[in-house]
Scaffold this active site. Structure first.
Site, PDB file in Angstrom:
ATOM      1  N   MET A   5       0.860  -1.185   0.000  1.00 35.01           N
ATOM      2  CA  MET A   5       0.000   0.000   0.000  1.00 35.01           C
ATOM      3  C   MET A   5       0.893   1.230   0.000  1.00 35.01           C
ATOM      4  O   MET A   5       1.809   1.351   0.817  1.00 35.01           O
ATOM      5  CB  MET A   5      -0.927  -0.034   1.222  1.00 35.01           C
ATOM      6  CG  MET A   5      -1.806   1.196   1.364  1.00 35.01           C
ATOM      7  SD  MET A   5      -2.878   1.464  -0.079  1.00 35.01           S
ATOM      8  CE  MET A   5      -2.987   3.251  -0.085  1.00 35.01           C
ATOM      9  N   GLU A   6       0.567   2.138  -0.923  1.00 32.92           N
ATOM     10  CA  GLU A   6       1.459   3.267  -1.214  1.00 32.92           C
ATOM     11  C   GLU A   6       1.309   4.472  -0.301  1.00 32.92           C
ATOM     12  O   GLU A   6       1.615   5.593  -0.723  1.00 32.92           O
ATOM     13  CB  GLU A   6       1.221   3.712  -2.657  1.00 32.92           C
ATOM     14  CG  GLU A   6      -0.155   4.356  -2.925  1.00 32.92           C
ATOM     15  CD  GLU A   6      -1.209   3.384  -3.446  1.00 32.92           C
ATOM     16  OE1 GLU A   6      -1.077   2.170  -3.182  1.00 32.92           O
ATOM     17  OE2 GLU A   6      -2.158   3.841  -4.097  1.00 32.92           O
ATOM     18  N   ASN A   7       0.839   4.306   0.943  1.00 31.37           N
ATOM     19  CA  ASN A   7       0.702   5.456   1.853  1.00 31.37           C
ATOM     20  C   ASN A   7       1.885   6.402   1.651  1.00 31.37           C
ATOM     21  O   ASN A   7       3.037   5.963   1.623  1.00 31.37           O
ATOM     22  CB  ASN A   7       0.708   4.998   3.309  1.00 31.37           C
ATOM     23  CG  ASN A   7      -0.173   3.804   3.542  1.00 31.37           C
ATOM     24  OD1 ASN A   7      -1.358   3.850   3.288  1.00 31.37           O
ATOM     25  ND2 ASN A   7       0.423   2.704   3.991  1.00 31.37           N
ATOM     26  N   HIS A  40       6.362  -0.613  -7.800  1.00 35.98           N
ATOM     27  CA  HIS A  40       4.967  -0.196  -7.996  1.00 35.98           C
ATOM     28  C   HIS A  40       4.549   0.812  -6.915  1.00 35.98           C
ATOM     29  O   HIS A  40       4.035   1.885  -7.218  1.00 35.98           O
ATOM     30  CB  HIS A  40       4.069  -1.441  -7.949  1.00 35.98           C
ATOM     31  CG  HIS A  40       2.604  -1.169  -8.112  1.00 35.98           C
ATOM     32  ND1 HIS A  40       1.937  -1.417  -9.287  1.00 35.98           N
ATOM     33  CD2 HIS A  40       1.677  -0.676  -7.258  1.00 35.98           C
ATOM     34  CE1 HIS A  40       0.662  -1.077  -9.145  1.00 35.98           C
ATOM     35  NE2 HIS A  40       0.476  -0.629  -7.908  1.00 35.98           N
ATOM     36  N   GLU A  41       4.793   0.472  -5.657  1.00 40.75           N
ATOM     37  CA  GLU A  41       4.366   1.362  -4.565  1.00 40.75           C
ATOM     38  C   GLU A  41       5.151   2.680  -4.598  1.00 40.75           C
ATOM     39  O   GLU A  41       4.609   3.732  -4.282  1.00 40.75           O
ATOM     40  CB  GLU A  41       4.517   0.677  -3.198  1.00 40.75           C
ATOM     41  CG  GLU A  41       3.791  -0.666  -3.046  1.00 40.75           C
ATOM     42  CD  GLU A  41       2.343  -0.668  -3.507  1.00 40.75           C
ATOM     43  OE1 GLU A  41       1.714   0.400  -3.526  1.00 40.75           O
ATOM     44  OE2 GLU A  41       1.840  -1.746  -3.882  1.00 40.75           O
ATOM     45  N   HIS A  48       3.687   5.023  -7.177  1.00 44.00           N
ATOM     46  CA  HIS A  48       2.474   5.692  -6.689  1.00 44.00           C
ATOM     47  C   HIS A  48       2.784   6.974  -5.911  1.00 44.00           C
ATOM     48  O   HIS A  48       1.908   7.812  -5.743  1.00 44.00           O
ATOM     49  CB  HIS A  48       1.705   4.770  -5.738  1.00 44.00           C
ATOM     50  CG  HIS A  48       0.735   3.857  -6.413  1.00 44.00           C
ATOM     51  ND1 HIS A  48      -0.195   4.297  -7.318  1.00 44.00           N
ATOM     52  CD2 HIS A  48       0.528   2.519  -6.282  1.00 44.00           C
ATOM     53  CE1 HIS A  48      -0.930   3.260  -7.721  1.00 44.00           C
ATOM     54  NE2 HIS A  48      -0.506   2.171  -7.111  1.00 44.00           N
ATOM     55  N   GLU A  88      -3.517   2.925 -11.140  1.00 39.36           N
ATOM     56  CA  GLU A  88      -2.928   1.580 -11.142  1.00 39.36           C
ATOM     57  C   GLU A  88      -2.224   1.273 -12.459  1.00 39.36           C
ATOM     58  O   GLU A  88      -1.202   0.595 -12.479  1.00 39.36           O
ATOM     59  CB  GLU A  88      -3.999   0.527 -10.831  1.00 39.36           C
ATOM     60  CG  GLU A  88      -4.576   0.646  -9.418  1.00 39.36           C
ATOM     61  CD  GLU A  88      -3.509   0.690  -8.327  1.00 39.36           C
ATOM     62  OE1 GLU A  88      -2.374   0.225  -8.554  1.00 39.36           O
ATOM     63  OE2 GLU A  88      -3.805   1.219  -7.241  1.00 39.36           O
TER      64      GLU A  88
HETATM   65 ZN   LIG Z   1      -1.159   0.214  -6.978  1.00 39.32          ZN
END
Ligand SMILES: [Zn+2]
Length: 459
Positions: free
Chosen positions: A325-327, A359-360, A363, A382
């Protein structure tokens, strides 16, 4: 702004100190009677997008969030929040998202910031709409367009075991003892389970987070730690105050309270980069620490846009509903995906790990800095992150030839999924929280990234 320093924590803990435990939670419910909801369910039981959206009359500007999670106790969370808002239209209601939280009605206050002194505006009635997950304060007077108001509220939350909102996770240390940590997962609509808020991606605001922790634990949030001071009257507890954030969406706010260890490094323009894991596994976090800081620095030069925050913490969480999760500034990832032992783990594992990390990190720009206004454009988020992750991981580990695998891993997959009856268009109209959660599927990632590639080729 003023707020009550004590907010009921001390009396309750004194009870505990006297040998009387705080009442454990048996259920979590809002104290309001279920009012009639204006949302009309459709045939699938969901309510339309328009009915679930917040009114447009108020815009949040800044939140102050104070939370004391009893990670090693009964999992309750004592909370206090203030949100400063601007009235964009005259309105008699203040509507916020709220779920699984018990508020104390007599602590809800609304202050008008106009003039030299703040003036309290009376609240006629509190109302809770369980279908739309709305808390509504009906005001005695109309709020004036262009003026600023602050809503304050004390509340009681709970560290649930459902991997959403502010939740608890566990691991076993070397002695076999179960250790607890408190973690958040807010995307798409779970910030409202941790604190009342305007829980829509377009409603960005700045955040000042305060977390209370026991002295032997560590707390993390999106921003760097600004100050630590003792919790008055509670030996062994301290308040950590974090720097004020940049404007951000609620789903990107994050907190972690744990006894984890970390590996420090720097990235790009000396951005502090720390990789966190449970103490016995921290040595397996070295590879992520190395490639993570490398990819972050690479993205800064590749996008030609500086990473907007002063630090990046990545945490290997034992229990999390997603791979990563990209918080913003505090990425959480499932520990099995990102811990790497070169003596045991396969090249395939390394491949996956690299992709999740890249990926994260992508973001942090696509999604966090630039955010779609509503969830129907999730595919843009995404799609970009999925595609850019191939570029980032190819840079960090050229030998894995990730870019060459894009066609097979993503484009072919997109065509394959698209041929199924369950497929859907990438931009999906969604309203209800359950509908929003449903669109986080392979179509958004694979087909979304395919669209992004086509778009890049066009320009
Ligand atoms: Zn994502």
């Amino acid at each position: 702004m003023s707020y009550n320093e004590d907010f009921h924590i001390i009396p309750l803990l004194r009870d505990k100190a006297n040998g009387v435990d705080i009442q454990p939670f048996t259920s979590v419910e809002t104290p309001f009677s279920a009012g009639e909801s204006a949302g009309v369910p459709n045939s699938s039981g969901a309510i339309s997008e328009a009915a679930t959206r917040l009114p447009l009359s108020l815009k949040p500007l800044h939140y102050l969030i104070r939370l004391q999670p009893f990670v090693n106790g009964n999992f309750s969370v004592f909370g206090y929040m203030e949100v400063e808002m601007e009235a964009l239209e005259p309105t008699s209601n203040i509507t916020l998202h709220m779920l699984d939280i018990i508020t104390k009605n007599n602590t809800v206050k609304v202050l008008h910031s106009g003039g030299v002194e703040q003036r309290q505006v009376g609240i006629k009635r509190h109302h809770y709409d369980p279908v739309r997950q709305f808390y509504v304060a009906h005001m005695d007077e109309e709020l004036i367009k262009g003026e600023r108001y602050t809503l304050q509220m004390e509340f009681l939350g709970y560290l649930n075991d459902q991997l959403r909102g502010f939740y608890r996770s566990t691991y076993r240390d070397d002695d076999g003892t179960t250790k607890y940590l408190a973690v958040t997962h807010f995307q798409p609509t779970h910030a409202r389970r941790a604190f009342p808020c305007f829980d829509e991606p377009a409603l960005k605001a700045t955040f000042e987070v305060h977390l209370a922790r026991e002295t032997w634990m560590t707390s993390l949030s999106n921003m760097p730690l600004a100050e630590t001071r003792p919790v008055e009257g509670q030996e062994g507890w301290v308040w950590d105050r974090f720097e004020r954030s940049v404007p951000m969406s609620t789903y990107l706010v994050a907190f972690v309270v744990s006894d984890f260890s970390y590996i420090p490094s720097t990235s790009g323009k000396d951005t502090l980069f720390r990789m966190w894991a449970q103490p016995s596994a921290i040595r397996h976090a070295e590879y992520v620490s190395e490639v993570g800081s490398k990819i972050l620095a690479f993205y800064e030069s590749y996008f030609n846009v500086s990473y907007p925050l002063p630090k990046m913490d990545m945490v290997a969480v034992p229990d999390i509903a997603v791979r990563g999760m990209e918080n913003w500034g505090l990425i959480t990832m499932i520990d099995r995906s990102i811990l790497y032992d070169p003596d045991v783990d396969s090249a395939n594992h390394k491949d996956t790990l690299l992709e999740v990390v890249a990926h994260e990190l992508a973001h942090q720009w696509f999604g966090n800095l630039v955010t779609p206004r509503w969830w129907d454009d999730l595919w843009l988020n995404e799609g970009f992150a999925t595609f850019v992750a191939y570029i980032g991981s190819t840079y960090a580990e050229p030998s894995l030839k990730k870019m060459e695998k894009f066609t097979i891993e993503r484009l072919h997959k997109a065509f394959e999924i698209d041929s199924l009856e369950t497929s859907h268009q990438i931009s999906v109209p969604v309203g209800d929280p359950s509908e929003i959660s449903e669109i986080f599927d392979r179509i958004e990632y694979n087909k979304g990234s395919q669209e992004v590639v086509s778009f890049c080729m066009l320009v």
